[in-house]
Design a protein around this motif. Structure first.
Motif, PDB file in Angstrom:
ATOM      1  N   LEU A 241       0.837  -1.193   0.000  1.00  0.00           N
ATOM      2  CA  LEU A 241       0.000   0.000   0.000  1.00  0.00           C
ATOM      3  C   LEU A 241       0.878   1.252   0.000  1.00  0.00           C
ATOM      4  O   LEU A 241       1.788   1.390   0.823  1.00  0.00           O
ATOM      5  N   PHE A 242       0.608   2.141  -0.937  1.00  0.00           N
ATOM      6  CA  PHE A 242       1.339   3.403  -1.061  1.00  0.00           C
ATOM      7  C   PHE A 242       0.514   4.486  -0.378  1.00  0.00           C
ATOM      8  O   PHE A 242      -0.666   4.658  -0.673  1.00  0.00           O
ATOM      9  N   TYR A 243       1.140   5.199   0.549  1.00  0.00           N
ATOM     10  CA  TYR A 243       0.470   6.284   1.266  1.00  0.00           C
ATOM     11  C   TYR A 243       0.971   7.620   0.717  1.00  0.00           C
ATOM     12  O   TYR A 243       2.169   7.897   0.767  1.00  0.00           O
ATOM     13  N   GLU A 244       0.063   8.436   0.222  1.00  0.00           N
ATOM     14  CA  GLU A 244       0.433   9.742  -0.303  1.00  0.00           C
ATOM     15  C   GLU A 244       0.925  10.630   0.834  1.00  0.00           C
ATOM     16  O   GLU A 244       0.313  10.686   1.910  1.00  0.00           O
ATOM     17  N   ALA A 245       2.039  11.313   0.581  1.00  0.00           N
ATOM     18  CA  ALA A 245       2.597  12.233   1.582  1.00  0.00           C
ATOM     19  C   ALA A 245       1.716  13.477   1.698  1.00  0.00           C
ATOM     20  O   ALA A 245       0.871  13.752   0.841  1.00  0.00           O
ATOM     21  N   GLU A 246       1.968  14.233   2.743  1.00  0.00           N
ATOM     22  CA  GLU A 246       1.234  15.460   2.992  1.00  0.00           C
ATOM     23  C   GLU A 246       1.331  16.397   1.782  1.00  0.00           C
ATOM     24  O   GLU A 246       2.301  16.361   1.029  1.00  0.00           O
ATOM     25  N   ASP A 247       0.325  17.240   1.612  1.00  0.00           N
ATOM     26  CA  ASP A 247       0.225  18.121   0.432  1.00  0.00           C
ATOM     27  C   ASP A 247       1.480  18.956   0.200  1.00  0.00           C
ATOM     28  O   ASP A 247       1.897  19.148  -0.944  1.00  0.00           O
ATOM     29  N   TYR A 248       2.087  19.470   1.264  1.00  0.00           N
ATOM     30  CA  TYR A 248       3.234  20.362   1.071  1.00  0.00           C
ATOM     31  C   TYR A 248       4.454  19.653   0.477  1.00  0.00           C
ATOM     32  O   TYR A 248       5.384  20.307   0.001  1.00  0.00           O
ATOM     33  N   HIS A 249       4.456  18.311   0.464  1.00  0.00           N
ATOM     34  CA  HIS A 249       5.558  17.569  -0.159  1.00  0.00           C
ATOM     35  C   HIS A 249       5.354  17.389  -1.659  1.00  0.00           C
ATOM     36  O   HIS A 249       6.304  17.079  -2.371  1.00  0.00           O
ATOM     37  N   GLN A 250       4.139  17.567  -2.151  1.00  0.00           N
ATOM     38  CA  GLN A 250       3.852  17.326  -3.557  1.00  0.00           C
ATOM     39  C   GLN A 250       4.394  18.484  -4.411  1.00  0.00           C
ATOM     40  O   GLN A 250       4.180  19.650  -4.089  1.00  0.00           O
ATOM     41  N   ASN A 251       5.120  18.127  -5.474  1.00  0.00           N
ATOM     42  CA  ASN A 251       5.711  19.118  -6.386  1.00  0.00           C
ATOM     43  C   ASN A 251       6.590  20.107  -5.615  1.00  0.00           C
ATOM     44  O   ASN A 251       6.666  21.287  -5.949  1.00  0.00           O
ATOM     45  N   TYR A 252       7.249  19.622  -4.594  1.00  0.00           N
ATOM     46  CA  TYR A 252       8.006  20.473  -3.666  1.00  0.00           C
ATOM     47  C   TYR A 252       9.078  21.301  -4.370  1.00  0.00           C
ATOM     48  O   TYR A 252       9.170  22.513  -4.178  1.00  0.00           O
ATOM     49  N   TYR A 253       9.877  20.642  -5.190  1.00  0.00           N
ATOM     50  CA  TYR A 253      10.988  21.342  -5.837  1.00  0.00           C
ATOM     51  C   TYR A 253      10.498  22.498  -6.704  1.00  0.00           C
ATOM     52  O   TYR A 253      11.040  23.607  -6.634  1.00  0.00           O
ATOM     53  N   ASN A 254       9.496  22.249  -7.522  1.00  0.00           N
ATOM     54  CA  ASN A 254       9.018  23.298  -8.428  1.00  0.00           C
ATOM     55  C   ASN A 254       8.401  24.480  -7.693  1.00  0.00           C
ATOM     56  O   ASN A 254       8.328  25.573  -8.246  1.00  0.00           O
ATOM     57  N   GLN A 255       8.009  24.284  -6.449  1.00  0.00           N
ATOM     58  CA  GLN A 255       7.446  25.376  -5.654  1.00  0.00           C
ATOM     59  C   GLN A 255       8.472  26.021  -4.720  1.00  0.00           C
ATOM     60  O   GLN A 255       8.179  27.037  -4.104  1.00  0.00           O
ATOM     61  N   ASN A 256       9.667  25.414  -4.614  1.00  0.00           N
ATOM     62  CA  ASN A 256      10.663  25.881  -3.638  1.00  0.00           C
ATOM     63  C   ASN A 256      12.088  25.857  -4.196  1.00  0.00           C
ATOM     64  O   ASN A 256      13.029  25.554  -3.468  1.00  0.00           O
ATOM     65  N   LYS A 257      12.260  26.192  -5.470  1.00  0.00           N
ATOM     66  CA  LYS A 257      13.575  26.064  -6.119  1.00  0.00           C
ATOM     67  C   LYS A 257      14.677  26.870  -5.444  1.00  0.00           C
ATOM     68  O   LYS A 257      15.843  26.498  -5.515  1.00  0.00           O
ATOM     69  N   LEU A 258      14.333  27.966  -4.793  1.00  0.00           N
ATOM     70  CA  LEU A 258      15.351  28.813  -4.174  1.00  0.00           C
ATOM     71  C   LEU A 258      15.718  28.379  -2.759  1.00  0.00           C
ATOM     72  O   LEU A 258      16.689  28.872  -2.190  1.00  0.00           O
ATOM     73  N   GLN A 259      14.952  27.443  -2.194  1.00  0.00           N
ATOM     74  CA  GLN A 259      15.264  26.915  -0.863  1.00  0.00           C
ATOM     75  C   GLN A 259      16.632  26.226  -0.946  1.00  0.00           C
ATOM     76  O   GLN A 259      16.973  25.634  -1.962  1.00  0.00           O
ATOM     77  N   GLY A 260      17.437  26.310   0.095  1.00  0.00           N
ATOM     78  CA  GLY A 260      18.810  25.805   0.070  1.00  0.00           C
ATOM     79  C   GLY A 260      18.952  24.365  -0.381  1.00  0.00           C
ATOM     80  O   GLY A 260      19.738  24.059  -1.277  1.00  0.00           O
ATOM     81  N   TYR A 261      18.200  23.451   0.230  1.00  0.00           N
ATOM     82  CA  TYR A 261      18.292  22.038  -0.136  1.00  0.00           C
ATOM     83  C   TYR A 261      17.975  21.858  -1.612  1.00  0.00           C
ATOM     84  O   TYR A 261      18.654  21.119  -2.316  1.00  0.00           O
ATOM     85  N   CYS A 262      16.953  22.545  -2.073  1.00  0.00           N
ATOM     86  CA  CYS A 262      16.549  22.411  -3.476  1.00  0.00           C
ATOM     87  C   CYS A 262      17.649  22.898  -4.414  1.00  0.00           C
ATOM     88  O   CYS A 262      18.003  22.207  -5.372  1.00  0.00           O
ATOM     89  N   SER A 263      18.198  24.073  -4.148  1.00  0.00           N
ATOM     90  CA  SER A 263      19.186  24.629  -5.074  1.00  0.00           C
ATOM     91  C   SER A 263      20.517  23.885  -5.043  1.00  0.00           C
ATOM     92  O   SER A 263      21.172  23.756  -6.071  1.00  0.00           O
ATOM     93  N   TYR A 264      20.891  23.346  -3.893  1.00  0.00           N
ATOM     94  CA  TYR A 264      22.188  22.670  -3.795  1.00  0.00           C
ATOM     95  C   TYR A 264      22.137  21.162  -4.073  1.00  0.00           C
ATOM     96  O   TYR A 264      23.131  20.590  -4.505  1.00  0.00           O
TER      97      TYR A 264
END
Length: 182
Positions: free
Chosen positions: A140-163
Motif C-alpha cells: 500500500l502506497f500512502y500519499e505524503a502530505e500536500d506540502y511535499h507534492q511538487n516540492y521542488y518546483n514550488q521551492n527552487k530557491l530553498q537551500g536544499y533544493c538549489s544545492y
C-alpha cells in the motif's frame, strides 16, 4: 498495477522524495508523480513518523506513465542514473532506512526487468561498488502530505533544493535531453 487508458504505475524509492519527484516530473510520457511512503508496517504514516526511521516505510514516488512514450526500462535507467544505488539507507546527507534504494514492482514484468537490469549493472560493475537496491512487491502506497507534492518546483530557491535537487535535474536534462518534456 495497470490503469485504464493503458497507463502504468512505477514505484521507486531513491532517497528524498523531493529529489526523485523533481527528476521524474521532467520526463515526456510521465503523467503524474506523487510523493509518499511505502514498504513499512505503520498505517497512515506521517512525515514526522517517517523521519524517526522506525516505521519501515521509505520515502518514495509513484509514477503514472504512458508506456507508449516512455518504457519502464527507461524509467529504470533514469532511476539508477539519478541516485546512488550503492549506499545503504543513505543518499548524500540524508541518512536512515527511509532513504533506502528500492524498486517496488507493480507486476511481474517490472520485477523481471528490475532484477535483470541490476544483474546487468552488477556484471558490468557499473558503479564500482555493489548495488544495494532491493526489488520488492509494491504494498500500500500512502500519499505524503500536500506540502511535499511538487516540492521542488514550488521551492527552487530553498537551500536544499538549489544545492541538492537542481544539480540532479540539470544532470537529467543533459544526459536524457531526448526524454524531457517540451
Amino acid at each position: 498495477m495497470e490503469l485504464q487508458n493503458e497507463l502504468e504505475v512505477a514505484t521507486f524509492a531513491g532517497g528524498c522524495f523531493w529529489c526523485t519527484e523533481a527528476v521524474f516530473l521532467e520526463l515526456n510520457g510521465v503523467k503524474t508523480v506523487v510523493s509518499g511512503y511505502i514498504g513499512g508496517d505503520t498505517i497512515n504514516p506521517t512525515y514526522a513518523a517517517i523521519c524517526n526511521g522506525d516505521t519501515g516505510h521509505a520515502e518514495a514516488i509513484q509514477i503514472t506513465f504512458d508506456p507508449s512514450k516512455i518504457s519502464f526500462g527507461e524509467l529504470l535507467e533514469i532511476f539508477f542514473a539519478t541516485h546512488d544505488p550503492t549506499t545503504l539507507n543513505r543518499q548524500g546527507n540524508d541518512v536512515g532506512t527511509q532513504y533506502r534504494s528500492e524498486i517496488f514492482y507493480n507486476n511481474e514484468n517490472q520485477k523481471d526487468l528490475a532484477e535483470a537490469y541490476i544483474a546487468l549493472m552488477t556484471r558490468e560493475n557499473t558503479f564500482g561498488e555493489p548495488i544495494v537496491t532491493v526489488v520488492s512487491p509494491a504494498t500500500l502506497f500512502y500519499e505524503a502530505e500536500d506540502y511535499h507534492q511538487n516540492y521542488y518546483n514550488q521551492n527552487k530557491l530553498q537551500g536544499y533544493c538549489s544545492y541538492v535537487i537542481t544539480p540532479k535535474v540539470e544532470k537529467l536534462k543533459k544526459i536524457f535531453k531526448d526524454k524531457i518534456k517540451n
